[in-house]
Design an enzyme around this catalytic site. Structure first.
Site, short mmCIF file in Angstrom:
data_model
loop_
_atom_site.label_atom_id
_atom_site.label_comp_id
_atom_site.label_asym_id
_atom_site.label_seq_id
_atom_site.Cartn_x
_atom_site.Cartn_y
_atom_site.Cartn_z
N SER A 1 10.57 -8.70 -3.78
CA SER A 1 10.33 -8.57 -5.22
C SER A 1 8.92 -9.00 -5.60
O SER A 1 8.14 -9.40 -4.75
CB SER A 1 11.39 -9.36 -6.00
OG SER A 1 11.28 -10.73 -5.70
N CYS A 2 8.64 -8.87 -6.87
CA CYS A 2 7.32 -9.16 -7.45
C CYS A 2 6.74 -10.46 -6.90
O CYS A 2 7.46 -11.45 -6.87
CB CYS A 2 7.44 -9.25 -8.97
SG CYS A 2 5.97 -9.81 -9.84
N PRO A 3 5.50 -10.51 -6.51
CA PRO A 3 4.47 -9.47 -6.58
C PRO A 3 4.27 -8.70 -5.27
O PRO A 3 3.29 -8.00 -5.13
CB PRO A 3 3.21 -10.30 -6.86
CG PRO A 3 3.40 -11.53 -6.03
CD PRO A 3 4.90 -11.79 -6.03
#
Lengths: 82, 200
Positions: free
Chosen positions: A17-19
């Site tokens: 997931s992000c980033p």
């Protein structure tokens, strides 16, 4: 799910997931030649907006297409210049 | 002096061609203009690169994430990024401590625990373990991974020298490639030139 692009490389960021999707995309693009297409396979739904935003705000890259389906988000990014 | 008439003098001399103005002087002026235009174009190119300065002041497990996520993402945009770590924010750059940052169970209204229970010994550690598990399950990067990614991409992670001395840390305890020997003036200088400045 298949695309018409001749992809130079596929980046698998499924499960991350992000980033990470954006950061790894940038790193993978750095290793490619101008004109090459990178396929990015993600499961993070935020990657749709994030990769759009990144491609818009970054010189030398262009987002060609984003394909959604089967809980996967596939992005096609090309390097437009060195 | 009282005989001076500025209006007439200005009108009389400025509009007429100057007979003393020779070709050599004109050439020198042209060269100077070309030189200035070139340096202006260069300055414009530099301005295309956005700059960001983040001041990281918190060293709890949850608060270590926002500066590192923003820094690594901004670097992916090609921005020039500085993260200035001061006070407890310095623990993020401490190799050993960064792997053992704790979440506070007390005073966190999002915790499913009353403060009286959260204050018991071991509760911070338990809350941290639960959060770390969630982070792992969600595929969220670890703090160490984000530090490595940031450094790989050229983010300038700076350790406030005053804090290094205050907490008695050794420079060798920090991650390699961390910038040391910097203070508030260095941070301010980069902030003044930055498009984005954040205090976390």
């Amino acid at each position: 799910m298949s695309s018409d692009y001749q992809t130079a490389e596929t980046l698998d960021v499924t499960g991350q997931s992000c980033p990470i999707p954006v950061v790894k995309t940038k790193q993978a693009i750095d290793d490619l030649e101008a004109g090459d297409v990178l396929e990015v396979v993600a499961t993070d739904s935020g990657s749709v907006s994030d990769i759009q935003g990144w491609a818009d705000g970054t010189a030398g890259v262009e987002l060609l297409e984003q394909v959604e389906g089967d809980d996967r988000y596939t992005h096609y990014v090309t390097k437009t210049e060195e | 002096m009282s005989t001076d008439n500025p209006t007439t003098a200005a009108d009389g001399t400025d509009t007429e061609p100057d007979p003393d103005f020779d070709a050599g002087e004109l050439q020198a002026l042209r060269e100077r203009v070309a030189e200035l235009e070139a340096s202006l174009a260069e300055a414009d190119v530099d301005d295309d690169q956005k700059k960001m300065t983040i001041v990281a002041t918190k060293g709890s497990f949850d608060m270590a994430y926002p500066p590192l996520i923003l820094a690594s993402t901004a670097a992916a945009f090609g921005w020039d990024v500085v993260v200035f770590h001061t006070f407890w924010g310095l623990d993020i750059l401490h190799e050993e401590k960064s792997r053992d940052l704790q979440l506070s169970a007390v005073g966190n209204p999002n915790m499913p625990l009353p403060n009286s229970i959260a204050a018991l010994p071991g509760m911070d550690r338990m809350a941290t373990r639960m959060m770390a598990k969630k982070i792992d399950e969600n595929g969220t990067a670890t703090i160490e991974e984000l530090i490595d990614l940031s450094l790989e991409q050229g983010v300038d992670l700076q350790a406030c020298q005053m804090t290094v001395d205050l907490l008695g840390y050794d420079e060798d305890d920090l991650y390699d490639d961390v910038t040391v020997g910097v203070g508030a003036a260095t941070a301010l200088q980069h902030m003044a030139e930055s498009d984005v400045q954040l205090l976390v």
